[in-house]
Design an enzyme around this catalytic site. Structure first.
Site: not given
Lengths: 209, 255
Positions: A84, A186, A188
């Site tokens: 990011c 992202h 995650e």
């Protein structure tokens, strides 16, 4: 037994790194949040996260001296991943922060997403592969990833681009050059797809001598 | 490509999910981690946890809940309810929440929106707006606080523009007229706010059928739809909702 390589997640005081750490742990790494330059230079892999805005991230990196550690890690040949805003700061600079230099690992600029679209892009979107890259190994198209951003690196057709997404036109979603990988989305927060991308990175870390 | 999101909303009290979650074969219907994992596996795009904990000394459990969810579930989640200060927001975000949603505290002290946005980024700063029809408001809708009990005299459309200017990254818009009715979203309100601001808008309040979700995106122009009861009671799955939306021509992430 499969090894759990040490992945240092650079903790320079910006944002929530808990999910990133847990994601890399799920992906098989011994993931540590750290501001320790020694650990960052010893780790088998290094992750540079970042949320919010370009200028505060660069300021925090400068304040902690971790800007140099990050540049050294990105140039070390060890697997390195920006996520990011942690991807955006790898570039030369950003429209969001005129006059603030980025880390310059990639030499072009980060630009506002153009066109009559809502900013931030806050949604899941499809990764369109620009070329084969281990980042996206084992994933079947369409690959859905979660994005939250208002800016992205320019030049979606650049050689280092791994994937784009379509948001009012092609928007850079991932880049890689040598051992440096970076994702605008992202991983995650991208459920099974994201965990696979993190595992691909951990596999690259394991493959290093 | 604009891709609509489906966001189940879970009420939590002292770190436990309360009120009407009724899946079959679930071990502990109050466990936020188990429910969040279930929704992740089912294809939910994000989750919202609405903290209805009344007493502030029990809020620590909400922080612990955020951490537990972030340990196990890898989709974005928002926590709203009772966030009054920058420190409240900080604790939840540090614990692993991706976004915090502020409502009453933002009306009382609008700078809170700017503070959260500046410190953590607009992407994690959601402003929840509870609106009710009012002949006195220029746009026809007035902002209410305290769970819809207290009128503010603030015009909803003006407030939406204001919170964007203050740094909000997203608006969670609830029609108090429709909330709990299952009659569908207040589409005029939703489209008015969504076309007023340049940030994403989540439609909330009134979804009772899958077609309501479709309407929220098409007629309401919402970027995301929030729903509680239609998913919690297993009346419909996320997959069914997405299938219906896709049939209506809405782009979605398939489950």
């Amino acid at each position: 037994m499969i090894s759990r390589p040490l992945v240092a997640i650079v903790d320079y005081g910006i944002g929530n790194l808990h999910s990133a750490q847990k994601g890399f742990e799920h992906a098989g790494a011994d993931a540590r949040l750290t501001a320790d330059r020694g650990l960052i230079s010893d780790a088998a892999g290094v992750v540079l996260p970042g949320v919010g805005a370009f200028a505060p991230c660069m300021a925090a990196l400068g304040r902690t001296g971790l800007d140099e550690a990050a540049v050294a890690a990105a140039g070390s040949g060890r697997p390195f991943m920006g996520i990011c805003v942690g991807m955006q700061v790898l570039f030369a600079g950003s429209d969001e922060a005129p006059g603030t230099s980025g880390l310059g690992v990639f030499d072009r600029m980060v630009r506002w997403i153009p066109g009559p679209v809502k900013r931030p892009q806050m949604q899941w979107n499809v990764l369109r592969r620009s070329r084969a890259h281990p980042m996206l190994d084992g994933l079947d198209d369409p690959i859905w990833a979660y994005f939250v951003h208002s800016l992205a690196p320019e030049t979606p057709d650049a050689e280092d681009v791994v994937a784009t997404c379509d948001y009012g036109g092609p928007v850079v979603a991932a880049v890689a050059r040598g051992s440096v990988w970076a994702a605008q989305f992202h991983p995650e927060k991208s459920s099974r797809v994201g965990l696979r991308i993190l595992a691909n990175f951990v596999n690259a870390v394991r493959a290093e001598p | 490509m604009r891709v609509a999101r489906i966001i189940p909303c879970l009420d939590v009290d002292a770190g436990r999910v309360v009120k009407g979650v009724n899946f079959v074969d679930i071990r502990d219907a109050g466990d936020p981690v188990e429910l969040a994992a279930r929704y992740d596996a089912g294809g939910a795009d994000e989750l919202v946890f609405l903290d209805i904990t009344a007493s502030s000394d029990r809020r620590d459990t909400t922080v612990a809940m955020a951490r537990a969810v972030a340990d196990e579930v890898f989709i974005p989640f928002t926590i709203g309810g009772g966030i009054r200060t920058l420190d409240d927001a900080r604790r939840l975000l540090r614990a692993g929440a991706d976004k915090v949603s502020v409502n009453t505290a933002a009306v009382r002290r609008p700078e809170l929106v700017s503070e959260i946005s500046r410190e953590f980024g607009a992407q994690c700063c959601v402003v929840a707006i509870d609106a009710r029809t009012s002949t006195q408001a220029p746009s026809g809708y007035e902002v209410f606080t305290h769970g819809g009990r207290t009128r503010t005299g603030i015009d909803c459309q003006q407030w939406a523009a204001e919170v964007e200017r203050l740094g909000a990254g997203e608006i969670l818009l609830t029609s108090m007229d429709r909330d709990g009715t299952k009659e569908g979203f207040e589409l005029h309100l939703t489209s008015m706010v969504s076309t007023t601001v340049g940030i994403p808008v989540i439609a909330s309040g009134g979804a009772g059928t899958l077609d309501h979700l479709v309407e929220g995106v098409i007629a309401g122009k919402a970027d995301a739809v929030l729903a509680a009861s239609i998913f919690h009671y297993a009346e419909h799955s996320i997959a069914e909702a997405k299938t219906r939306m896709a049939q209506a021509g809405i782009k979605i992430r398939p489950t």
